[in-house]
Every structure is written in C-alpha cells, then in structure tokens.
Design a protein around this motif. Sequence first.
Motif, PDB file in Angstrom:
ATOM      1  N   GLU A  61       0.824  -1.203   0.000  1.00  0.00           N
ATOM      2  CA  GLU A  61       0.000   0.000   0.000  1.00  0.00           C
ATOM      3  C   GLU A  61       0.862   1.258   0.000  1.00  0.00           C
ATOM      4  N   CYS A  62       0.317   2.323  -0.579  1.00  0.00           N
ATOM      5  CA  CYS A  62       0.946   3.641  -0.594  1.00  0.00           C
ATOM      6  C   CYS A  62       0.071   4.550   0.267  1.00  0.00           C
ATOM      7  N   GLY A  63       0.547   4.882   1.462  1.00  0.00           N
ATOM      8  CA  GLY A  63      -0.261   5.696   2.370  1.00  0.00           C
ATOM      9  C   GLY A  63      -1.554   4.975   2.712  1.00  0.00           C
ATOM     10  N   LYS A  64      -2.660   5.702   2.653  1.00  0.00           N
ATOM     11  CA  LYS A  64      -3.959   5.132   2.998  1.00  0.00           C
ATOM     12  C   LYS A  64      -4.807   4.840   1.763  1.00  0.00           C
ATOM     13  N   LYS A  65      -4.145   4.679   0.621  1.00  0.00           N
ATOM     14  CA  LYS A  65      -4.861   4.465  -0.647  1.00  0.00           C
ATOM     15  C   LYS A  65      -5.439   3.057  -0.777  1.00  0.00           C
ATOM     16  N   GLY A  66      -4.908   2.112  -0.020  1.00  0.00           N
ATOM     17  CA  GLY A  66      -5.354   0.730  -0.148  1.00  0.00           C
ATOM     18  C   GLY A  66      -4.726  -0.007  -1.309  1.00  0.00           C
ATOM     19  N   THR A  67      -3.840   0.661  -2.042  1.00  0.00           N
ATOM     20  CA  THR A  67      -3.132   0.067  -3.175  1.00  0.00           C
ATOM     21  C   THR A  67      -1.862   0.882  -3.404  1.00  0.00           C
ATOM     22  N   SER A  68      -1.124   0.534  -4.424  1.00  0.00           N
ATOM     23  CA  SER A  68       0.111   1.232  -4.790  1.00  0.00           C
ATOM     24  C   SER A  68       0.447   0.862  -6.224  1.00  0.00           C
ATOM     25  N   CYS A  69       1.447   1.519  -6.776  1.00  0.00           N
ATOM     26  CA  CYS A  69       1.885   1.148  -8.130  1.00  0.00           C
ATOM     27  C   CYS A  69       2.352  -0.309  -8.178  1.00  0.00           C
ATOM     28  N   PRO A  70       3.162  -0.778  -7.202  1.00  0.00           N
ATOM     29  CA  PRO A  70       3.544  -2.195  -7.233  1.00  0.00           C
ATOM     30  C   PRO A  70       2.336  -3.136  -7.114  1.00  0.00           C
TER      31      PRO A  70
END
Length: 84
Positions: A61-70
């Motif tokens: 996860e990226c921050g609180k986004k629940g997802t990320s680029c990876p």
Amino acid sequence: MKKFYKTEGTCCKEIGVDLDAQGRVAEVEFVGGCDGNTHGIENLVKGMSAEEIISRLRGIECGKKGTSCPDQLSKILELAEKEI
C-alpha cells in the motif's frame, strides 16, 4: 507486444506490460507516478516470472490508498497472464 492497462487508486494512470510465452516480463512501462520509483520497478522486474512478481508485490500500500503502483502491477500481471 506491450499492452496497456488502466490502474485504479494510484498516481500512475496506466501500466504497459509485455510477457513472453513463458510468463516472464519482457518489458514494463508505467505512465505517470513517481518517476524514479517506477523506473526502478521497471528495471527490477525485467526477466522475472509474473508469478514471482505477483507474490512479492501483491498488497503493498501507498499511504492510505489501499493500493500502490507495485500492487497495481501485480493485479495487471494476473490479467496479462490469462491472455498469453
């Protein structure tokens, strides 16, 4: 041939992937996102099997986004695997 997939919930808007017949990454291209990080990921995953990349990147996860680029890359690779 590289195919582009839309991402959800990330700064990166699309990820292009090209898998060879054995399910290994021939090429990855992030459109948008943090330039240094996405180029790093592109270089690290070249030649790796989609399965290994998915197992390593799924759920990051990226921050609180629940997802990320990876994480988005892992989801896209699952789709791409079904198409080869």
